[in-house]
Design an enzyme around this catalytic site. Structure first.
Site, mmCIF file in Angstrom:
data_model
loop_
_atom_site.group_PDB
_atom_site.id
_atom_site.type_symbol
_atom_site.label_atom_id
_atom_site.label_comp_id
_atom_site.label_asym_id
_atom_site.label_seq_id
_atom_site.Cartn_x
_atom_site.Cartn_y
_atom_site.Cartn_z
ATOM 1 C CD GLU A 97 -4.733 -6.536 0.962
ATOM 2 O OE1 GLU A 97 -4.346 -6.018 0.408
ATOM 3 O OE2 GLU A 97 -4.956 -7.063 2.193
ATOM 4 C CG PHE A 115 -0.416 0.036 2.542
ATOM 5 C CD1 PHE A 115 -0.058 1.927 2.456
ATOM 6 C CD2 PHE A 115 0.625 -0.640 3.676
ATOM 7 C CE1 PHE A 115 1.036 2.108 3.728
ATOM 8 C CE2 PHE A 115 1.378 -0.389 4.076
ATOM 9 C CZ PHE A 115 1.065 1.078 4.907
ATOM 10 C CB CYS A 166 11.106 -0.377 2.530
ATOM 11 S SG CYS A 166 11.707 0.283 0.654
ATOM 12 C CE LYS A 179 -2.746 -8.732 -3.454
ATOM 13 N NZ LYS A 179 -3.390 -7.796 -2.861
ATOM 14 C CB SER A 207 5.421 -7.483 5.763
ATOM 15 O OG SER A 207 4.447 -8.313 5.198
ATOM 16 C CD GLU A 256 9.538 -2.336 7.789
ATOM 17 O OE1 GLU A 256 8.614 -3.763 7.351
ATOM 18 O OE2 GLU A 256 9.911 -1.807 6.662
HETATM 19 P P1 NAD Z 1 2.089 -6.546 3.248
HETATM 20 O O1 NAD Z 1 3.122 -7.245 2.999
HETATM 21 O O2 NAD Z 1 1.261 -6.336 4.197
HETATM 22 O O3 NAD Z 1 1.136 -6.682 1.769
HETATM 23 C C1 NAD Z 1 2.002 -6.587 0.040
HETATM 24 C C2 NAD Z 1 1.064 -7.726 0.024
HETATM 25 O O4 NAD Z 1 1.165 -9.114 -0.142
HETATM 26 C C3 NAD Z 1 -0.100 -7.340 -0.471
HETATM 27 O O5 NAD Z 1 -1.020 -7.008 -1.697
HETATM 28 C C4 NAD Z 1 -1.284 -8.363 0.187
HETATM 29 O O6 NAD Z 1 -2.038 -8.229 0.038
HETATM 30 C C5 NAD Z 1 -0.525 -9.306 0.259
HETATM 31 N N1 NAD Z 1 -0.618 -10.055 1.531
HETATM 32 C C6 NAD Z 1 -0.226 -9.732 2.541
HETATM 33 N N2 NAD Z 1 0.019 -10.645 3.287
HETATM 34 C C7 NAD Z 1 -0.135 -12.470 2.768
HETATM 35 C C8 NAD Z 1 -0.564 -12.888 3.234
HETATM 36 N N3 NAD Z 1 -0.185 -14.034 4.400
HETATM 37 N N4 NAD Z 1 -0.897 -14.153 2.060
HETATM 38 C C9 NAD Z 1 -0.271 -13.663 0.716
HETATM 39 N N5 NAD Z 1 -0.500 -12.343 0.580
HETATM 40 C C10 NAD Z 1 -0.662 -11.592 1.345
HETATM 41 O O7 NAD Z 1 2.734 -5.617 3.131
HETATM 42 P P2 NAD Z 1 1.741 -3.771 3.176
HETATM 43 O O8 NAD Z 1 1.238 -3.953 4.796
HETATM 44 O O9 NAD Z 1 1.092 -3.292 2.549
HETATM 45 O O10 NAD Z 1 3.543 -3.140 3.126
HETATM 46 C C11 NAD Z 1 4.242 -2.084 3.679
HETATM 47 C C12 NAD Z 1 5.427 -3.294 3.763
HETATM 48 O O11 NAD Z 1 6.228 -3.486 2.333
HETATM 49 C C13 NAD Z 1 6.888 -2.964 4.599
HETATM 50 O O12 NAD Z 1 6.787 -3.644 5.134
HETATM 51 C C14 NAD Z 1 7.587 -1.872 3.329
HETATM 52 O O13 NAD Z 1 9.066 -2.233 4.483
HETATM 53 C C15 NAD Z 1 7.084 -2.879 2.270
HETATM 54 N N6 NAD Z 1 8.580 -2.961 1.480
HETATM 55 C C16 NAD Z 1 9.073 -3.195 0.745
HETATM 56 C C17 NAD Z 1 9.705 -2.504 -0.023
HETATM 57 C C18 NAD Z 1 11.254 -2.802 -0.992
HETATM 58 O O14 NAD Z 1 12.039 -2.507 -1.880
HETATM 59 N N7 NAD Z 1 12.148 -2.914 0.138
HETATM 60 C C19 NAD Z 1 9.582 -1.598 -0.774
HETATM 61 C C20 NAD Z 1 7.704 -0.898 -0.515
HETATM 62 C C21 NAD Z 1 6.811 -1.638 0.677
#
Ligand code: NAD
Length: 487
Positions: free
Chosen positions: A179, A152, A284, A176, A229, A383
């Site tokens: 959400e 997000f 991030c 995808k 994450s 984090e």
């Molecule tokens: P998130 O992991 O909750 O969600 C990311 C994606 O994964 C979403 O599309 C979500 O629907 C899906 N998802 C989440 N949990 C899932 C599961 N158990 N099973 C299947 N799909 C799942 O992350 P967020 O809260 O949207 O974003 C923040 C995180 O993203 C932070 O940890 C940040 O550091 C990381 N991030 C990393 C980078 C990078 O380049 N390293 C860049 C941007 C964000």
């Protein structure tokens, strides 16, 4: 009363009404107003998108590479025309300030510029005289259908890290998006429609776990690009590799900054205010832990805290606002609890952002600064993804580097100094993939790989740069004999 907006999938050039039962409300985090409702996609809807993408791949992979590049030039043109509209949508759904959203749109546009130069990037190498009468040539080919799963916090930039290069190299995509932030992607698809990119090349299935699981399991998905994450990233990496897919996972982070006593402190403060509190710390590449050399620590802390107190908190669409809300009520509650934990762990709370977040509509938290943080505290280790900066004091560069290297994460790291030998030491010894010198944690431009290490990345080829071309293609190496005797 007007009916609530419902978000649709976009498959084969058509807006498809989701048939699932579960979902969530999309809320403006600055006002808590409901923007719309997102119904999670199902396995069947995801399968439909994958089969359309598979069918489209047969033709799209045969479109000449210069022509694929030209479609991206067209997209570039439309993005430039719609910059403000796109930035507005990002602020509306994510909360970050409008100027930050404009910066994010610019980063997305740069990714399209990179992908539009695909002709040069796809060229193979050849060796005319590899052995007597023998030539060897390397050709690149796309993989097939690529699944992209995004977070997000950068609703535009992160999807644009992935799909432009995936399609420029000749693949088709099922995306995808998060959400929590479907608005930007919806607009993006209306722009993609105008480019003339054929239906079925980029497909969007909104949703959550069910969609992700299908992307990880379906044999027609040949590669998965994930950004999010560490917890979700680890799951994605293990499941997708178990299903023998090519995977890249850009995961969580906890970035470390070191300030040496010879640094220009005013410039360091300016950079780090932005790096720690911009996008409400939901980056991030946020400057989360700041290690300062003892001799200048008090002075830095005084300047930094004074600057943080002046930051304007509010709706990111309002002029002059620096710090918007965090994404959801649950995030705000989690961050309030993390601040309390920091206090209980013994860190000195110099600026308590909870005060500005009380009794407000919108998920606001003011800038928060802890001093005297140690590596045994959870606020140092985890984090926090919040407008929280943790200051720790060090005696030397070596101590700062060793401390940073004890973190499980290794996305970005920065050094503030004017000492060139210190810069070299830092570059050689720090465990992080993206370094900043006298800059707040800088995300590399599109032409360079986004290079996290350790638990900030799982896989081998990163997003962006030349890595993206490697990730989204495989090669044929042809060795041929052209003998004079045969003439
Ligand atoms: P998130 O992991 O909750 O969600 C990311 C994606 O994964 C979403 O599309 C979500 O629907 C899906 N998802 C989440 N949990 C899932 C599961 N158990 N099973 C299947 N799909 C799942 O992350 P967020 O809260 O949207 O974003 C923040 C995180 O993203 C932070 O940890 C940040 O550091 C990381 N991030 C990393 C980078 C990078 O380049 N390293 C860049 C941007 C964000």
């Amino acid at each position: 009363m007007s009916a609530i907006k419902k978000f649709s999938h976009y498959i084969d050039g058509k807006w498809i009404t989701p048939k699932g039962y579960e979902g969530e409300l999309i809320v403006n985090p600055a006002t808590e107003e409901v923007i719309g409702e997102l119904v999670y996609g199902t396995k069947d809807e995801t399968r439909l998108a994958i089969s359309v993408a598979k069918e489209t791949f047969k033709k799209w992979s045969q479109v000449s590479i210069p022509k694929r590049g030209r479609y991206l030039f067209e997209l570039h043109h439309l993005l430039l025309e719609n910059k403000e509209v796109l930035a507005n949508l990002i602020t509306l759904e994510n909360g970050k300030s409008f100027s930050e959203s404009m910066g994010e749109v610019q980063r997305g546009i740069e990714n399209v510029e990179h992908a539009a130069s695909i002709v040069n990037l796809m060229m193979g190498d050849s060796l005319a005289n590899a052995a007597s009468d023998i030539e060897v040539t390397n050709y690149r080919y796309p993989l097939g259908v690529v699944g992209c799963i995004t977070p997000f916090n950068f609703p535009m930039m992160v999807p644009f890290w992935l799909f432009p290069m995936a399609i420029a190299t000749g693949n088709t995509v099922v995306l995808k998006p998060s959400e929590k932030t479907p608005l930007l992607i919806e607009k993006m698809m209306t722009l993609i429609e105008k480019t003339g990119i054929p239906n079925g090349v980029v497909n969007v299935v909104n949703g959550s776990h069910e969609v992700v699981n299908e992307l990880l399991e379906n044999p027609e998905i040949k590669a998965v690009s994930f950004v999010g994450s560490k917890k979700a990233g680890e799951y994605v990496y293990k499941k997708a590799t178990a299903n023998l897919k090519r995977v890249q996972v850009m995961a969580g982070a906890n970035n470390h900054v070191i300030i040496l006593k010879d640094a220009n402190l005013d410039k360091a403060v300016f950079e780090l205010i932005n790096a720690s509190f911009g996008s409400a710390g939901e980056r991030c590449m946020a400057a989360a832990v700041i290690a300062v050399e003892n001799d200048i620590a008090d002075l830095f802390v005084a300047k930094y805290t004074s600057a943080a107190k002046k930051l304007v908190l509010g709706n990111g669409l309002k002029e002059g606002v620096f710090l918007g809300p965090v994404i959801r009520k649950e995030a705000k509650e989690r961050i309030f609890a993390a601040i309390q934990t920091g206090v209980e762990e013994g860190a000195s709370l110099l600026l308590d952002g909870r005060k500005k977040g009380l009794n407000t509509s919108g998920y606001f938290i003011g800038p928060t600064i802890f001093d005297h943080v140690t590596s045994s505290m959870s606020i140092w280790e985890q984090e926090l993804f919040a407008p929280i900066a943790c200051i720790t004091r060090i005696n030397s560069l070596k101590e700062g580097v060793d401390l940073a290297n004890s973190s499980e994460f290794a996305n970005g790291a920065c050094l503030f100094t004017n000492n060139t030998s210190a810069v070299r030491y830092f570059r050689e010894k720090i465990d992080a993939g993206m370094l900043g010198i006298n800059l707040g944690v800088p995300a590399p431009l599109a032409w360079f790989a986004f290079s996290g290490w350790k638990n900030s990345f799982f896989g081998d080829l990163h997003a962006n740069g030349k890595d993206a071309v490697e990730f989204y293609t495989h090669r044929k190496v042809m060795t041929a004999r052209y003998a004079e005797d045969d003439l």
